[in-house]
Each structure stands twice: as C-alpha cells, then as structure tokens.
Design a protein around this motif. Structure first.
Motif, PDB file in Angstrom:
ATOM      1  N   ASN A  82      36.994  44.168  40.956  1.00  0.00           N
ATOM      2  CA  ASN A  82      36.236  43.229  40.281  1.00  0.00           C
ATOM      3  C   ASN A  82      36.933  42.753  38.770  1.00  0.00           C
ATOM      4  O   ASN A  82      36.846  41.895  38.273  1.00  0.00           O
ATOM      5  CB  ASN A  82      34.904  44.004  39.783  1.00  0.00           C
ATOM      6  CG  ASN A  82      33.983  44.129  41.027  1.00  0.00           C
ATOM      7  OD1 ASN A  82      34.573  44.000  42.139  1.00  0.00           O
ATOM      8  ND2 ASN A  82      32.810  44.270  40.891  1.00  0.00           N
ATOM      9  N   PRO A  85      39.759  39.130  40.073  1.00  0.00           N
ATOM     10  CA  PRO A  85      38.945  38.445  41.056  1.00  0.00           C
ATOM     11  C   PRO A  85      40.104  37.670  42.072  1.00  0.00           C
ATOM     12  O   PRO A  85      39.478  37.247  43.408  1.00  0.00           O
ATOM     13  CB  PRO A  85      38.136  37.242  40.434  1.00  0.00           C
ATOM     14  CG  PRO A  85      38.274  37.782  38.983  1.00  0.00           C
ATOM     15  CD  PRO A  85      39.505  38.614  38.664  1.00  0.00           C
ATOM     16  N   VAL A  87      42.079  38.995  43.979  1.00  0.00           N
ATOM     17  CA  VAL A  87      41.934  39.871  45.046  1.00  0.00           C
ATOM     18  C   VAL A  87      40.826  39.244  46.244  1.00  0.00           C
ATOM     19  O   VAL A  87      41.356  39.118  47.308  1.00  0.00           O
ATOM     20  CB  VAL A  87      41.876  41.537  44.675  1.00  0.00           C
ATOM     21  CG1 VAL A  87      41.540  42.255  46.090  1.00  0.00           C
ATOM     22  CG2 VAL A  87      42.829  41.959  43.897  1.00  0.00           C
ATOM     23  N   ALA A  88      39.853  39.087  45.610  1.00  0.00           N
ATOM     24  CA  ALA A  88      38.732  38.707  46.640  1.00  0.00           C
ATOM     25  C   ALA A  88      39.222  37.230  47.113  1.00  0.00           C
ATOM     26  O   ALA A  88      38.939  37.010  48.571  1.00  0.00           O
ATOM     27  CB  ALA A  88      37.252  38.341  45.738  1.00  0.00           C
TER      28      ALA A  88
ATOM     29  N   LYS B 129      33.019  36.361  45.880  1.00  0.00           N
ATOM     30  CA  LYS B 129      33.725  36.173  44.575  1.00  0.00           C
ATOM     31  C   LYS B 129      34.333  37.767  44.038  1.00  0.00           C
ATOM     32  O   LYS B 129      35.004  37.600  43.014  1.00  0.00           O
ATOM     33  CB  LYS B 129      32.742  35.723  43.435  1.00  0.00           C
ATOM     34  CG  LYS B 129      32.597  34.295  43.551  1.00  0.00           C
ATOM     35  CD  LYS B 129      31.715  33.601  42.356  1.00  0.00           C
ATOM     36  CE  LYS B 129      31.841  32.031  42.806  1.00  0.00           C
ATOM     37  NZ  LYS B 129      30.766  31.640  41.862  1.00  0.00           N
ATOM     38  N   GLN B 130      33.822  38.662  44.350  1.00  0.00           N
ATOM     39  CA  GLN B 130      34.131  40.061  44.069  1.00  0.00           C
ATOM     40  C   GLN B 130      34.407  41.056  45.067  1.00  0.00           C
ATOM     41  O   GLN B 130      33.612  40.692  46.151  1.00  0.00           O
ATOM     42  CB  GLN B 130      32.965  40.757  43.096  1.00  0.00           C
ATOM     43  CG  GLN B 130      32.760  39.896  41.770  1.00  0.00           C
ATOM     44  CD  GLN B 130      33.772  40.197  40.829  1.00  0.00           C
ATOM     45  OE1 GLN B 130      34.601  40.816  40.707  1.00  0.00           O
ATOM     46  NE2 GLN B 130      33.623  39.387  39.632  1.00  0.00           N
ATOM     47  N   LEU B 131      35.109  41.780  44.877  1.00  0.00           N
ATOM     48  CA  LEU B 131      35.375  43.086  46.215  1.00  0.00           C
ATOM     49  C   LEU B 131      35.647  44.186  44.982  1.00  0.00           C
ATOM     50  O   LEU B 131      36.714  44.532  44.619  1.00  0.00           O
ATOM     51  CB  LEU B 131      36.786  42.673  46.810  1.00  0.00           C
ATOM     52  CG  LEU B 131      36.842  43.212  48.136  1.00  0.00           C
ATOM     53  CD1 LEU B 131      35.993  42.738  49.107  1.00  0.00           C
ATOM     54  CD2 LEU B 131      38.204  42.508  48.659  1.00  0.00           C
TER      55      LEU B 131
END
Lengths: 224, 227
Positions: A82, A85, A87-88, B129-131
C-alpha cells in the motif's frame, strides 16, 4: 563450510552474487532497516527478471520501488504494498506476479526456511481470500492453513555493526526481517554501518552468528 | 440528535478504549493498529500496559516530537516513536510469535466493516488500487482480545456495522468488542450486545444508525464521555 568473509564494494558484491532470475530477499520495513546502498547497486546493475522477497516495495521510485520503475522485476513475495501503489497497477496489468502473505506468515515462512522446516500450519488467514487453494487442516478445535517456507538465492540485509568475522548486531526497529533472511538464503550480503575488530562485540548481544554471512559491505564503501 | 464531528469522534473512541485497560494490575500487552487505534496510546494511563509494535518492539513510547526522534525507530504505521525504559527490540518472527502464540492481551484495529457474526473486514477494498495485508490477519486470530475502533457510519451515513460484511474478510468470528463514537458493543454468546450508548443519542437513534441486529444489554448504560 563457508568461504572466509569477504569485504566488498556494493557494486562488486551485487555482480558477484546476483544474476537474472535470482530470488533476492531484502530486509526492511517501510524504508527502515533496508540496505539502501545494496539496493541502489542492484538498481544500477540493471539485472532483470528478479523475484524480490521483502515486506514491501518501498515507495514509488524510492528504495526497492526503483526496481519496478526500472522494469527489473518478475515477481514479488511479500506483505504490504500500500506504500507503493505502482505495485497494484503493475500486477493488474500482468507485468509482475505477486504472492501476498499475512505479515506473520511471511516472517515465519522465512524463519522456517532458515531452520529447515518445509511448511507449517497457522490460524492467520483461514477462510480468507489469501488462503484460497491452500490446504487446511483441523487440529484440535480449529482449522489451520498450511503455509510453505520461503527461501531465496541471495539475501541483502542491513545490520548496524559487524565484526571482522561477520557477526551482526542490529539497531532498534531496523532489525525487522533481517536476521530471518540471513538464515534463509544460499548467500548473504550484509550492509553495515561499521566493521569492528573481532571480539569487540559482546557475544551475548550478537543476533546473527557469522556463519550465515558471506559478504560485508560498509554502506557502499570501498573493498578492503 | 447531535452530530459529532470527526475529530471529536476519533478522540472519544480512543479515550473509551484506553479506559478498558485502566484496571489491569498485571502486565498487559497491547497492540495498536493504524489510525484511531494509534491514538489510544495517548490516553492509556496505566503503567502496567506495554505497547507492542508488530515490526518488532515491546514498550513503545509516545510519538516523537515533530522533527525530533530517531528515524529508525518506528511503529507499524511508520510513525517515528520513542522508546520507554525497559523496552525491547526483536525480529519479525519473534514479534508474530508473540502475537500468534497468544502473548498479546489485546489488539485494537480499525475496519471498513464489522458484522453480526463478529467478522472483520479491514484489509482491502477490491478496486485494484492497493495490494497489501499487513499483520491484521495474524493479529485478529492471535491476540486474546480484538477491539474494533470505528466511526459508526461512513461519510455517506452508511452503517459500518453490518448484517454481513460485503468486503473481503480479515478474520471470521474474531471481534470481541466494537467501540464507536455513539456506542459500545460486545459479542456475547454469539450475539451482538449493546452495552453503552452516547449521551447525545437515544436507543432508537442507535437502532436506526446500525444496520446489524443487536440485543440491548439489561445493564446498558450511557457512555462516560469527556469529549
């Protein structure tokens, strides 16, 4: 048996130990306790197709985040992206694979690899999306999920001080995953702030015994 | 019904949760999540409470003053903190061994949703949007007591206390207590039980602002509030 400890410059250490497709563990949590100079050298090396095993991936364009910006990544194994971002987005576009694990499972998976334990059962994540496809087993009254150990080719760790043998001590919350990763990889490069004479560290306070360490670098400094 | 602004709501929730630990005469290990839970530390007065940060520290002190402190001394929310006398540092495996092994007495965490079955959803909104997951799954299953610190409704006025969570679950049947700015609930005998409600609201107000079904404790009382 391990070769005598080598003291190298970062660039040399990275080029000697890491190749395309290497599985590289990198210590750190939220840009603390990660080996900044070794990560910079890894970025500068341009070595690609890497799998990075680390809690997070720094921030966009900062620390390990640079490896993503620089297209050096094949996959990630970790816990919390998180803070980066990008990465996502890269994952959604199919550019990288991501194996996301609960933080304690990630830590224990690395510890287990270093301790010769192939897998373990944990309560964390049972029934959730992160346990999909994983074996579960009822032990006593509760269900547990089977998680496998996590090993790597090379660990890049950050410690505070080393002695000339390679014994390591850490600093405050910069310790995080570093001692675990030092046990879980075939080769270990430790970036330290200072190398002191053997005998100068209190044996009671040594966290990582020297047998786990192959190479020391002093904050990107020169080889001795 | 008087609306409570966000700042007051958060402080009230943090103060009410801190009061839970006032009476402990034994050493009490407390883990605090990011957001409102972090604020709980400001109101814990009991010297028997030791705050654990899952990145590897027991005995977390107050946040460092702006521009001061040691940048390598952080809590799990990456805030620069101070250390207390007698604090200790350890690696992430020992930290989660502490958590998974049942040595942490309570964890306080935020959530997107919590439901009648004590399920907690706090790790991801699946919008691409998040991981990230963090330590929440380990904490809710490992800590002896799980306290959910949330504002009662989201910014659109929708109850965060649901019949059934709609977002991906962090832990099933793990919540023990919910504290909002308007109410305190506990899970007892697999039921959600209202224990306290704020002086600004009536029981009917609490019912209308809460999607989940709950029973009212025969000992229900008005929340003691200072803000």
């Amino acid at each position: 048996m391990k070769k005598a400890i080598q003291i190298l410059a970062c660039e040399q250490a990275i080029k000697t130990m890491i190749a395309p497709h290497s599985r590289v563990m990198v210590g750190g949590f939220g840009l603390r306790g990660y080996p900044e100079a070794l990560v910079e050298a890894l970025v500068d090396s341009g070595i690609g197709e890497l799998t990075i095993i680390s809690n997070d991936l720094g921030s966009p364009g900062v620390g390990l985040g640079k490896l993503l910006t620089n297209n050096q990544l094949k996959g990630l194994v970790g816990n919390y992206y998180n803070w980066n971002p990008e990465v996502a987005y890269a994952y959604n576009e199919g550019k990288i694979t991501v194996d996301l694990l609960p933080q304690g499972t990630f830590a224990e998976g690395i510890r287990a690899a270093g301790a010769g334990i192939p897998a373990f059962y944990t309560l964390a994540g049972v029934g959730t999306e992160l346990a999909k496809g994983k074996e579960t087993r009822k032990i006593g009254e509760r269900d547990y999920v089977l998680e496998y150990s996590i090993s790597g080719d090379v660990a890049l760790v950050k410690a505070h001080k080393a002695d000339e043998l390679g014994n390591l001590v850490y600093y405050k919350t910069a310790r995080n995953f570093n001692p675990l990763m030092a046990m879980a990889c075939k080769h270990v490069i430790a970036q330290v702030d200072e190398i002191v004479p053997t005998g100068a560290l209190d044996p009671e306070c040594i966290v990582t015994p020297h047998i786990f360490v192959d190479v020391l670098v002093v904050n990107g400094g020169k080889a001795r | 019904m008087i609306q409570i602004n966000e700042e007051t709501a958060k402080e009230r929730i943090a103060r009410r949760i801190a009061a839970e630990f006032d009476s402990s005469e034994n050493r009490f290990v407390l883990n605090l999540g990011v957001g409102i839970p972090t604020m709980v530390a400001d109101y814990v007065k009991n010297p028997n409470v030791y705050i654990q940060a899952e990145n590897g520290m027991l005995g977390v002190g107050p946040l460092a003053a702006e521009g001061q402190g040691d940048w390598q001394l952080i809590n799990a929310g990456r805030q620069i903190v101070t250390q207390t006398q007698g604090c200790s540092f350890f690696d992430s495996s020992m930290s989660f061994g502490m958590i998974r092994g049942g040595h942490v007495d309570a964890t306080v965490l935020g959530a997107f949703e919590v439901d009648e079955q004590a399920n907690i959803a706090n790790w991801i909104i699946p919008n691409g949007k998040q991981l990230g997951v963090g330590g929440a799954m380990d904490l809710v299953s490992g800590a002896n007591r799980v306290i959910v610190a949330i504002q009662h409704q989201d910014r659109k006025g929708v109850s965060k206390i649901k019949h059934t969570c709609s977002l991906p679950i962090t832990g099933f049947h793990e919540a023990d207590m919910i504290v909002t700015e308007y109410a305190v609930f506990c899970y007892e005998n697999e039921q959600l039980v209202l224990k306290e409600y704020a002086p600004e609201v009536s029981l009917d107000d609490v019912r209308s602002m809460t999607e989940a079904n709950f029973v009212v404790s025969p000992l229900v009382k008005v929340m003691e509030v200072s803000v």
